[in-house]
Design a protein around this motif. Structure first.
Motif, PDB file in Angstrom:
ATOM      1  N   GLU A 330       0.862  -1.188   0.000  1.00  0.00           N
ATOM      2  CA  GLU A 330       0.000   0.000   0.000  1.00  0.00           C
ATOM      3  C   GLU A 330       0.901   1.242   0.000  1.00  0.00           C
ATOM      4  OE1 GLU A 330      -1.839  -3.208   2.681  1.00  0.00           O
ATOM      5  OE2 GLU A 330       0.118  -2.275   2.399  1.00  0.00           O
ATOM      6  N   MET A 331       1.129   1.789  -1.203  1.00  0.00           N
ATOM      7  CA  MET A 331       2.064   2.917  -1.343  1.00  0.00           C
ATOM      8  C   MET A 331       1.483   3.990  -2.243  1.00  0.00           C
ATOM      9  SD  MET A 331       2.585   1.872  -4.550  1.00  0.00           S
ATOM     10  CE  MET A 331       3.669   3.155  -5.100  1.00  0.00           C
ATOM     11  N   SER A 332       0.145   4.105  -2.261  1.00  0.00           N
ATOM     12  CA  SER A 332      -0.528   4.961  -3.241  1.00  0.00           C
ATOM     13  C   SER A 332      -0.462   6.444  -2.915  1.00  0.00           C
ATOM     14  CB  SER A 332      -1.987   4.510  -3.389  1.00  0.00           C
ATOM     15  OG  SER A 332      -2.039   3.173  -3.835  1.00  0.00           O
ATOM     16  N   GLY A 333       0.066   6.815  -1.756  1.00  0.00           N
ATOM     17  CA  GLY A 333       0.392   8.209  -1.482  1.00  0.00           C
ATOM     18  C   GLY A 333       1.827   8.542  -1.811  1.00  0.00           C
ATOM     19  N   GLY A 334       2.619   7.522  -2.132  1.00  0.00           N
ATOM     20  CA  GLY A 334       4.025   7.713  -2.475  1.00  0.00           C
ATOM     21  C   GLY A 334       4.961   7.391  -1.325  1.00  0.00           C
ATOM     22  N   ILE A 335       6.152   6.918  -1.683  1.00  0.00           N
ATOM     23  CA  ILE A 335       7.241   6.680  -0.726  1.00  0.00           C
ATOM     24  C   ILE A 335       8.491   7.302  -1.317  1.00  0.00           C
ATOM     25  CG2 ILE A 335       8.677   4.949   0.399  1.00  0.00           C
ATOM     26  CD1 ILE A 335       6.284   3.029   0.303  1.00  0.00           C
ATOM     27  N   ASN A 336       9.156   8.148  -0.541  1.00  0.00           N
ATOM     28  CA  ASN A 336      10.253   8.948  -1.076  1.00  0.00           C
ATOM     29  C   ASN A 336      11.314   9.187  -0.010  1.00  0.00           C
ATOM     30  OD1 ASN A 336      11.711  10.824  -2.735  1.00  0.00           O
ATOM     31  ND2 ASN A 336      10.709  12.485  -1.624  1.00  0.00           N
ATOM     32  N   ASP A 337      12.578   9.067  -0.397  1.00  0.00           N
ATOM     33  CA  ASP A 337      13.722   9.375   0.466  1.00  0.00           C
ATOM     34  C   ASP A 337      13.727   8.480   1.703  1.00  0.00           C
ATOM     35  OD1 ASP A 337      15.986  10.453   1.559  1.00  0.00           O
ATOM     36  OD2 ASP A 337      15.060  12.343   2.179  1.00  0.00           O
ATOM     37  N   VAL A 338      14.035   7.199   1.462  1.00  0.00           N
ATOM     38  CA  VAL A 338      14.202   6.221   2.535  1.00  0.00           C
ATOM     39  C   VAL A 338      15.670   5.838   2.592  1.00  0.00           C
ATOM     40  CG1 VAL A 338      13.580   3.926   3.390  1.00  0.00           C
ATOM     41  CG2 VAL A 338      11.857   5.349   2.241  1.00  0.00           C
ATOM     42  N   ARG A 339      16.248   5.884   3.788  1.00  0.00           N
ATOM     43  CA  ARG A 339      17.668   5.597   3.969  1.00  0.00           C
ATOM     44  C   ARG A 339      17.806   4.489   5.005  1.00  0.00           C
ATOM     45  NH1 ARG A 339      19.872  11.877   4.263  1.00  0.00           N
ATOM     46  NH2 ARG A 339      18.483  12.675   2.610  1.00  0.00           N
ATOM     47  N   ALA A 340      18.242   3.324   4.565  1.00  0.00           N
ATOM     48  CA  ALA A 340      18.377   2.173   5.451  1.00  0.00           C
ATOM     49  C   ALA A 340      19.833   1.730   5.480  1.00  0.00           C
ATOM     50  CB  ALA A 340      17.486   1.029   4.980  1.00  0.00           C
ATOM     51  N   GLU A 341      20.367   1.516   6.673  1.00  0.00           N
ATOM     52  CA  GLU A 341      21.760   1.117   6.780  1.00  0.00           C
ATOM     53  C   GLU A 341      21.976   0.255   8.017  1.00  0.00           C
ATOM     54  OE1 GLU A 341      24.353   4.497   7.242  1.00  0.00           O
ATOM     55  OE2 GLU A 341      22.864   5.587   8.408  1.00  0.00           O
ATOM     56  N   ASP A 342      23.000  -0.589   7.935  1.00  0.00           N
ATOM     57  CA  ASP A 342      23.377  -1.476   9.032  1.00  0.00           C
ATOM     58  C   ASP A 342      22.199  -2.361   9.428  1.00  0.00           C
ATOM     59  OD1 ASP A 342      25.936  -0.323   9.081  1.00  0.00           O
ATOM     60  OD2 ASP A 342      25.189   1.336  10.294  1.00  0.00           O
ATOM     61  N   ILE A 343      21.764  -3.147   8.455  1.00  0.00           N
ATOM     62  CA  ILE A 343      20.596  -3.999   8.596  1.00  0.00           C
ATOM     63  C   ILE A 343      21.050  -5.456   8.645  1.00  0.00           C
ATOM     64  CG2 ILE A 343      18.392  -4.657   7.586  1.00  0.00           C
ATOM     65  CD1 ILE A 343      18.585  -1.676   8.412  1.00  0.00           C
ATOM     66  N   THR A 344      20.534  -6.200   9.618  1.00  0.00           N
ATOM     67  CA  THR A 344      20.841  -7.621   9.755  1.00  0.00           C
ATOM     68  C   THR A 344      19.556  -8.426   9.649  1.00  0.00           C
ATOM     69  OG1 THR A 344      22.726  -7.180  11.198  1.00  0.00           O
ATOM     70  CG2 THR A 344      21.794  -9.384  11.277  1.00  0.00           C
ATOM     71  N   ALA A 345      19.587  -9.496   8.871  1.00  0.00           N
ATOM     72  CA  ALA A 345      18.448 -10.411   8.790  1.00  0.00           C
ATOM     73  C   ALA A 345      18.944 -11.842   8.891  1.00  0.00           C
ATOM     74  CB  ALA A 345      17.670 -10.212   7.497  1.00  0.00           C
ATOM     75  N   ILE A 346      18.169 -12.665   9.584  1.00  0.00           N
ATOM     76  CA  ILE A 346      18.494 -14.070   9.786  1.00  0.00           C
ATOM     77  C   ILE A 346      17.251 -14.892   9.469  1.00  0.00           C
ATOM     78  CG2 ILE A 346      19.319 -15.803  11.426  1.00  0.00           C
ATOM     79  CD1 ILE A 346      20.272 -13.295  13.120  1.00  0.00           C
ATOM     80  N   ASN A 347      17.383 -15.911   8.630  1.00  0.00           N
ATOM     81  CA  ASN A 347      16.249 -16.767   8.284  1.00  0.00           C
ATOM     82  C   ASN A 347      15.022 -15.930   7.922  1.00  0.00           C
ATOM     83  OD1 ASN A 347      14.758 -19.080   7.823  1.00  0.00           O
ATOM     84  ND2 ASN A 347      14.258 -19.387   9.982  1.00  0.00           N
ATOM     85  N   THR A 348      15.209 -15.063   6.971  1.00  0.00           N
ATOM     86  CA  THR A 348      14.173 -14.129   6.540  1.00  0.00           C
ATOM     87  C   THR A 348      13.979 -14.280   5.036  1.00  0.00           C
ATOM     88  OG1 THR A 348      14.617 -12.626   8.377  1.00  0.00           O
ATOM     89  CG2 THR A 348      13.592 -11.669   6.423  1.00  0.00           C
ATOM     90  N   GLU A 349      12.762 -14.060   4.557  1.00  0.00           N
ATOM     91  CA  GLU A 349      12.476 -14.345   3.157  1.00  0.00           C
ATOM     92  C   GLU A 349      13.245 -13.435   2.203  1.00  0.00           C
ATOM     93  OE1 GLU A 349       8.629 -15.690   0.622  1.00  0.00           O
ATOM     94  OE2 GLU A 349       8.384 -13.855   1.795  1.00  0.00           O
ATOM     95  N   SER A 350      13.353 -12.139   2.547  1.00  0.00           N
ATOM     96  CA  SER A 350      14.038 -11.217   1.635  1.00  0.00           C
ATOM     97  C   SER A 350      14.612 -10.047   2.419  1.00  0.00           C
ATOM     98  CB  SER A 350      13.077 -10.708   0.558  1.00  0.00           C
ATOM     99  OG  SER A 350      11.991 -10.003   1.132  1.00  0.00           O
ATOM    100  N   GLY A 351      15.484  -9.315   1.746  1.00  0.00           N
ATOM    101  CA  GLY A 351      16.062  -8.123   2.354  1.00  0.00           C
ATOM    102  C   GLY A 351      15.090  -6.966   2.275  1.00  0.00           C
ATOM    103  N   VAL A 352      15.377  -5.986   1.424  1.00  0.00           N
ATOM    104  CA  VAL A 352      14.454  -4.875   1.190  1.00  0.00           C
ATOM    105  C   VAL A 352      13.613  -5.224  -0.030  1.00  0.00           C
ATOM    106  CG1 VAL A 352      14.237  -2.428   0.666  1.00  0.00           C
ATOM    107  CG2 VAL A 352      16.056  -3.220   2.207  1.00  0.00           C
ATOM    108  N   ARG A 353      12.301  -5.316   0.161  1.00  0.00           N
ATOM    109  CA  ARG A 353      11.411  -5.728  -0.917  1.00  0.00           C
ATOM    110  C   ARG A 353      10.486  -4.584  -1.317  1.00  0.00           C
ATOM    111  NH1 ARG A 353       6.691 -10.457  -1.025  1.00  0.00           N
ATOM    112  NH2 ARG A 353       6.297 -10.296  -3.272  1.00  0.00           N
ATOM    113  N   ILE A 354      10.357  -4.349  -2.611  1.00  0.00           N
ATOM    114  CA  ILE A 354       9.387  -3.386  -3.131  1.00  0.00           C
ATOM    115  C   ILE A 354       8.167  -4.164  -3.610  1.00  0.00           C
ATOM    116  CG2 ILE A 354       8.936  -1.671  -4.924  1.00  0.00           C
ATOM    117  CD1 ILE A 354      11.910  -0.952  -4.787  1.00  0.00           C
ATOM    118  N   LYS A 355       6.993  -3.755  -3.116  1.00  0.00           N
ATOM    119  CA  LYS A 355       5.734  -4.423  -3.456  1.00  0.00           C
ATOM    120  C   LYS A 355       4.757  -3.378  -3.996  1.00  0.00           C
ATOM    121  CE  LYS A 355       5.041  -6.239   0.712  1.00  0.00           C
ATOM    122  NZ  LYS A 355       4.504  -7.109   1.795  1.00  0.00           N
ATOM    123  N   THR A 356       4.312  -3.577  -5.225  1.00  0.00           N
ATOM    124  CA  THR A 356       3.357  -2.640  -5.815  1.00  0.00           C
ATOM    125  C   THR A 356       2.558  -3.374  -6.884  1.00  0.00           C
ATOM    126  OG1 THR A 356       3.139  -0.424  -6.758  1.00  0.00           O
ATOM    127  CG2 THR A 356       4.964  -1.786  -7.570  1.00  0.00           C
TER     128      THR A 356
END
Length: 501
Positions: A330-356
């Motif tokens: 649900e991104m119909s108002g827009g998503i802009n200027d996202v800054r992600a850093e130092d991210i850890t994932a364990i046994n997770t389906e995906s990292g950063v996922r875009i869904k539209t």
């Protein structure tokens, strides 16, 4: 990775994957063995005296015992839940006690603000509303228990940017802790716990017995200057933390836990918000650990409020069936200027996922991600242009989302099944994709086609395994990451005191 906020322990997924849909994470089974967690966030805890006599009126009393904690604002007036009839036996409803205490403290909004302390004990409660210039502080041995009585959860209208409830077309239950049209509101503690007791709600969802949408644990709407920090949130009926239509939001030091097969237990969902800082959180979830949203199809397009200027850093995620960070759907108002850093994932389906999907409209643009460490993943990179759930048949098939300026750099991933699945929209490709300095080590039984790409455009540099032809090699580039700081990053905490225990 030095900046990871928590030790990577063998904890982990096998313990949660065996939990049934009815099971709930308990304090005894999970929290007791866990070391004190939020590194660099909790200020030094000072025990200045034995427990004193609790005062029965809201006033700036002489401190008999106090705990120092970091906050955007300190309060002049303080009270304890027991001053208003609270009973911490885990059986007595405290909904009226919370309502009475917060109503009483609201009179101090213009005189230094009010602070409500929840002392040690088990405090059963239904939904209650916060007020402005207010702090809710949970003692480390305090546990808020979400009521199993639906009559203690008021009904709210559907969100205007969604047009319907997520579970059912009608209204929705208020969250356990709720607030709207507030300024300067804080929910914090020295790692006290909020337990939504979500098992019965999950059962109703699976049995299709819900006429309205399940409650969240914390939701704050149309508000400014929000802090949610240094607490543990477990077993939410649905989403856990949901700031929406708000600005200047700081979320840090949270431990969020739910069985990995619990439905829609997203960890943190910033939704149509501006200037948000999410940091130093540990999340085990049945859905996306962080889901960035801004409204659904024609309703989100009409409402037109983006999520923008968002920083996410030092997050650890476990979610075998969902994303570490999701942008959408649900991104119909827009998503802009996202800054992600130092991210850890364990046994997770995906990292950063875009869904539209077709019908969403708006945009996801200027996304910057760096320094991800991923272990045991289905996908490292995943973009989906056909995430087709809609609020109804009225969406506009000509409302095509614009996905552009997506940047990933400095990624290490181990035990991976697919390196990437990148699916844009035919006739409306995802553009401006940049991926650099990525090393992916595959599982013993990887998929033969490692990079599955359709309707995408971009470049790669120093990426292993070799990417798809739609993302050709460009020598010696680093994908961009902004050098400037967002205004929310410059907000400094004060050292405040919680007293009258």
């Amino acid at each position: 990775m030095d900046s990871v906020p928590f030790p990577i322990r063998t904890l982990i997924s096998s313990h949660f994957t065996n939990l049934s849909q009815k099971s709930q994470i308990t304090m005894e089974s999970f929290l007791q063995p866990r070391k004190s967690h939020i590194i660099g966030i909790i200020a030094t805890i000072l025990i200045l005296g034995s427990v004193g006599i609790r005062v029965a009126e809201c006033r700036a009393a002489r401190r008999l015992a106090s705990i120092d904690y970091p906050a955007i604002s300190c309060r002049k007036h303080s009270a304890v839940l027991t001053d208003f009839g609270g009973v911490g036996d885990g059986k007595t409803s405290n909904t009226k006690a919370f309502q009475s205490a917060i109503s009483n403290l609201s009179q101090y909004a213009s005189d230094g603000g009010g602070q409500l302390i929840v002392p040690s004990g088990k405090w059963l409660t239904g939904s209650f509303n916060l007020t402005s210039h207010f702090t809710l502080f949970l003692h480390k041995d305090a546990v808020l228990l979400g009521s199993q009585d639906e009559s203690e959860w008021p009904l709210l209208p559907v969100l205007p940017s969604y047009g319907r409830g997520r579970d059912a077309p009608n209204g929705r239950f208020s969250s356990l802790i709720f607030g709207t049209n507030l300024t300067d509101v804080i929910v914090t503690g020295n790692n006290g716990t909020i337990d939504g007791q979500g098992s019965s709600w999950w059962d109703k969802f699976h049995k299709d017995q819900l006429n309205v949408t399940r409650p969240y644990l914390v939701e704050i709407m149309y508000s400014d200057q929000i802090q949610i920090s240094n607490i543990t949130l477990i077993n939410s009926p649905s989403w856990v933390v949901h700031p929406i239509y708000s600005s200047n939001v700081i979320i840090n030091g949270l431990t969020i836990l739910a069985p990995v097969d619990s439905p829609n237990t997203d960890g943190i969902n910033p939704d149509s918000c501006t200037n948000v800082r999410i940091e130093d959180c540990y999340i085990v979830s049945g859905d996306d650990c962080i889901a960035v949203k801004s409204g659904w199809d024609e309703y989100g397009i009409k409402f037109g409020m983006p999520t923008q200027h968002l920083v996410i850093r030092r997050i650890t995620c476990i979610s075998p069936d969902s994303a570490t960070i999701a942008l959408g759907s649900e991104m119909s108002g827009g998503i802009n200027d996202v800054r992600a850093e130092d991210i850890t994932a364990i046994n997770t389906e995906s990292g950063v996922r875009i869904k539209t999907a077709v019908g969403r409209g708006a945009y996801v643009k200027d996304i910057f991600v760096r320094r991800m460490t991923l272990n045991t993943m289905k996908y490292v990179f995943w973009m989906t242009g056909s995430y087709g759930s809609h609020p109804g048949p009225g969406f506009d098939p000509k409302a095509l989302p614009n996905i552009t300026g997506i940047n990933y750099r400095d990624v290490t991933a181990n035990n991976v099944t697919y390196s990437a699945r990148l699916d844009g929209i035919e006739g409306n490709p995802f553009t401006g994709i940049c991926i650099s300095n990525v090393t992916i080590t595959l599982t013993e039984n990887p998929k033969k086609l490692q990079w599955n790409c359709t309707n995408v455009e971009g470049v790669t540099s120093n990426v292993t395994p070799q990417p798809c032809d739609l993302l050709p090699l460009k020598e010696k580039i680093d994908c961009p990451f902004p050098d400037d700081k967002l205004p929310i990053e410059n907000v400094q905490f004060k050292t405040c005191s919680s007293s009258n225990f």
